[in-house]
Enzyme design. Structure first.
Site, mmCIF file in Angstrom:
data_model
loop_
_atom_site.group_PDB
_atom_site.id
_atom_site.type_symbol
_atom_site.label_atom_id
_atom_site.label_comp_id
_atom_site.label_asym_id
_atom_site.label_seq_id
_atom_site.Cartn_x
_atom_site.Cartn_y
_atom_site.Cartn_z
ATOM 1 N N LYS A 89 40.041 47.299 41.808
ATOM 2 C CA LYS A 89 38.954 47.942 41.066
ATOM 3 C C LYS A 89 38.628 49.348 41.561
ATOM 4 O O LYS A 89 38.228 50.208 40.798
ATOM 5 C CB LYS A 89 37.701 47.076 41.111
ATOM 6 C CG LYS A 89 37.873 45.788 40.310
ATOM 7 C CD LYS A 89 36.619 45.404 39.577
ATOM 8 C CE LYS A 89 36.895 44.329 38.550
ATOM 9 N NZ LYS A 89 37.260 43.027 39.179
ATOM 10 N N GLU A 111 27.691 47.712 35.553
ATOM 11 C CA GLU A 111 27.258 46.323 35.490
ATOM 12 C C GLU A 111 28.274 45.514 36.273
ATOM 13 O O GLU A 111 29.415 45.939 36.457
ATOM 14 C CB GLU A 111 27.180 45.833 34.045
ATOM 15 C CG GLU A 111 28.454 45.248 33.466
ATOM 16 C CD GLU A 111 29.552 46.270 33.251
ATOM 17 O OE1 GLU A 111 29.233 47.430 32.961
ATOM 18 O OE2 GLU A 111 30.724 45.899 33.391
ATOM 19 N N SER A 377 46.003 41.051 42.705
ATOM 20 C CA SER A 377 44.914 41.977 42.398
ATOM 21 C C SER A 377 43.824 42.057 43.451
ATOM 22 O O SER A 377 43.149 43.073 43.581
ATOM 23 C CB SER A 377 44.286 41.607 41.049
ATOM 24 O OG SER A 377 43.860 40.260 41.053
HETATM 25 C C1 LIG Z 1 37.744 41.936 38.431
HETATM 26 C C2 LIG Z 1 38.986 41.323 38.946
HETATM 27 C C3 LIG Z 1 40.014 40.885 38.082
HETATM 28 C C4 LIG Z 1 39.900 40.910 36.578
HETATM 29 O O1 LIG Z 1 39.750 42.154 36.013
HETATM 30 P P1 LIG Z 1 40.925 42.895 35.214
HETATM 31 O O2 LIG Z 1 40.246 44.056 34.619
HETATM 32 O O3 LIG Z 1 41.479 41.948 34.212
HETATM 33 O O4 LIG Z 1 41.945 43.274 36.219
HETATM 34 C C5 LIG Z 1 41.170 40.374 38.629
HETATM 35 N N1 LIG Z 1 41.327 40.262 39.964
HETATM 36 C C6 LIG Z 1 40.364 40.663 40.831
HETATM 37 C C7 LIG Z 1 40.601 40.498 42.286
HETATM 38 C C8 LIG Z 1 39.156 41.200 40.356
HETATM 39 O O5 LIG Z 1 38.212 41.584 41.221
#
Ligand SMILES: *Cc1c(COP(=O)(O)O)cnc(C)c1O
Length: 396
Positions: A89, A111, A377
């Site tokens: 993010k 948000e 992610s």
């Molecule tokens: C917020 C988040 C997501 C989902 O958001 P996307 O916009 O679909 O990437 C996925 N993995 C993690 C670790 C997150 O914090």
């Protein structure tokens, strides 16, 4: 080119800007300026330097040997979990806040649901000396105390949204209301590839650094730029958009997005938008969303807060409709099991969201020569309560 929208923000049938009159000024200001700014040399230099020195990029592309043996193909993990603040993010937040500064904004709002996007935003505001307000459902404030405390320690104001279900959707409404009342000095940082044009394109561009790096790293390790598969979890779709971006028009790379099935796609407790969603307008753009026959948005369920969203970004709706990417649902239980497996096999505790992507590896058949990249992610520290609960009940 399937990875960029047309001038009105449409990817095929999806996208656009469906906004109330009152937001027209803010959104148009962004639309008219974002490309000039983010393509300027001065912006690129500052963005790249912060990604490198502050966020910790490039993130490693790690060959997961033990996991590969189990899967029967070569698996690499793109380590977004090693970014500062623990997930991808931050890439987008750095980009948007540098953009906001160039537009002369002094105040930042966001948000947040689970708090990950809120923490990333509070972090970069602290770094840049900007005033930060994060709207959060009061139910989420109770459930996500550690992230609320982090935001406060970073100097952000956390404002509870007390209406409706007191979760992300209500926090979004509060943020929009605030933006309407403060159109001149405030930028609204959206955390995924959702919202009215130009947000989905802007966020995808900021996250595209992920696949930009993968190309270079894979060339070094395998002497080729293209893997056979790229797998990423999809909430609103930003980490997947970043991991897919430079491969979307490469016919030999299979793109797989993983949605949260929750308790199962027919259970009524799911967030699998591609599987059960239909066309409609959600948070300012036309896309797929989970809704009743008369257009009431359904409440989403996933054990992972980051995937718990009843819509999906317009880029993914388009890739799905055109057959350019495939989307597969994974249940809460399958994700938790995958998280335990990855932890034991590779010493990496993934975020619950990312665990959905890992779970695909044991559901699909691969060739031994296949090269698979899973976008990891985020890291799992925030999810230890969920993981340990299951762990205590299982005794292993
Ligand atoms: C917020 C988040 C997501 C989902 O958001 P996307 O916009 O679909 O990437 C996925 N993995 C993690 C670790 C997150 O914090």
């Amino acid at each position: 080119m399937n990875f960029q929208p047309d001038e009105n923000g449409y990817y095929g049938n999806f996208g656009g800007a469906y906004i109330p009159e009152m937001l027209y000024h803010n959104v148009t200001e962004l639309k008219n300026n974002y490309l000039n700014i983010i393509e300027s040399e001065d912006f690129k230099k500052e963005f790249e330097s912060l990604l490198h020195d502050y966020a910790g990029r490039p993130t490693p592309l790690f060959y997961a040997k033990n996991l590969s043996k189990e899967v029967g193909a070569k698996v690499y993990l793109k380590r977004e979990d090693l970014c500062h603040t623990g997930a991808h993010k931050v890439n987008n937040v750095i980009g948007q806040i540098l953009l906001a500064k160039r537009l002369g904004k002094q105040r930042i709002i966001a948000e947040t649901g689970a708090g990950q996007h809120g923490v990333a935003t509070a972090t970069i505001c602290a770094l840049m000396g900007l005033e930060c307000t994060v709207f959060m459902g009061s139910k989420d404030i109770q459930r996500q105390q550690p992230n609320v405390l982090r935001m406060k320690m970073l100097g952000a104001k956390v404002v509870p949204a007390t209406s409706g279900s007191q979760t992300l959707k209500d926090a979004t409404n509060e943020a929009i209301r605030y933006w309407i009342n403060n159109p001149n000095d405030t930028h609204y940082v959206i955390g995924s590839t959702i919202g009215p044009h130009p947000y989905p394109d802007m966020v995808a561009r900021f996250q595209s650094v992920i696949s930009f790096e993968i190309k270079k790293q894979l060339k070094q390790k395998e002497n080729r730029e293209t893997p056979d598969y790229i797998i990423a979890c999809v909430g609103g779709g930003s980490n997947a958009a970043g991991a897919f971006y430079h491969y979307i028009d490469e016919p030999n790379v299979k793109l797989i997005g993983v949605e949260a099935a929750g308790k199962g796609i027919s259970s009524g407790k799911t967030a699998a938008t591609i599987a059960i969603g239909t066309e409609g307008v959600i948070h300012g753009c036309k896309s797929l969303l989970m809704q009743t026959k008369d257009g009431q948005v359904l409440e989403a369920h996933s054990i992972s807060a980051g995937l718990d969203y009843p819509g999906i970004g317009p880029l993914h709706a388009h890739l799905h409709q055109k057959g350019l990417a495939k989307y597969i649902p994974i249940t809460d239980d399958e994700a938790i099991e995958a998280a335990h497996r990855l932890s034991k096999l590779e010493g990496i505790i993934p975020a619950l969201e990312s665990a959905h992507a890992i779970a695909i590896l044991s559901m699909m058949k691969f060739k031994e020569s296949d090269i698979i990249i899973v976008n990891l992610s985020g890291r799992g520290d925030k999810d230890m309560e969920v993981y340990s609960e299951k762990f205590n009940n299982k005794e292993n």
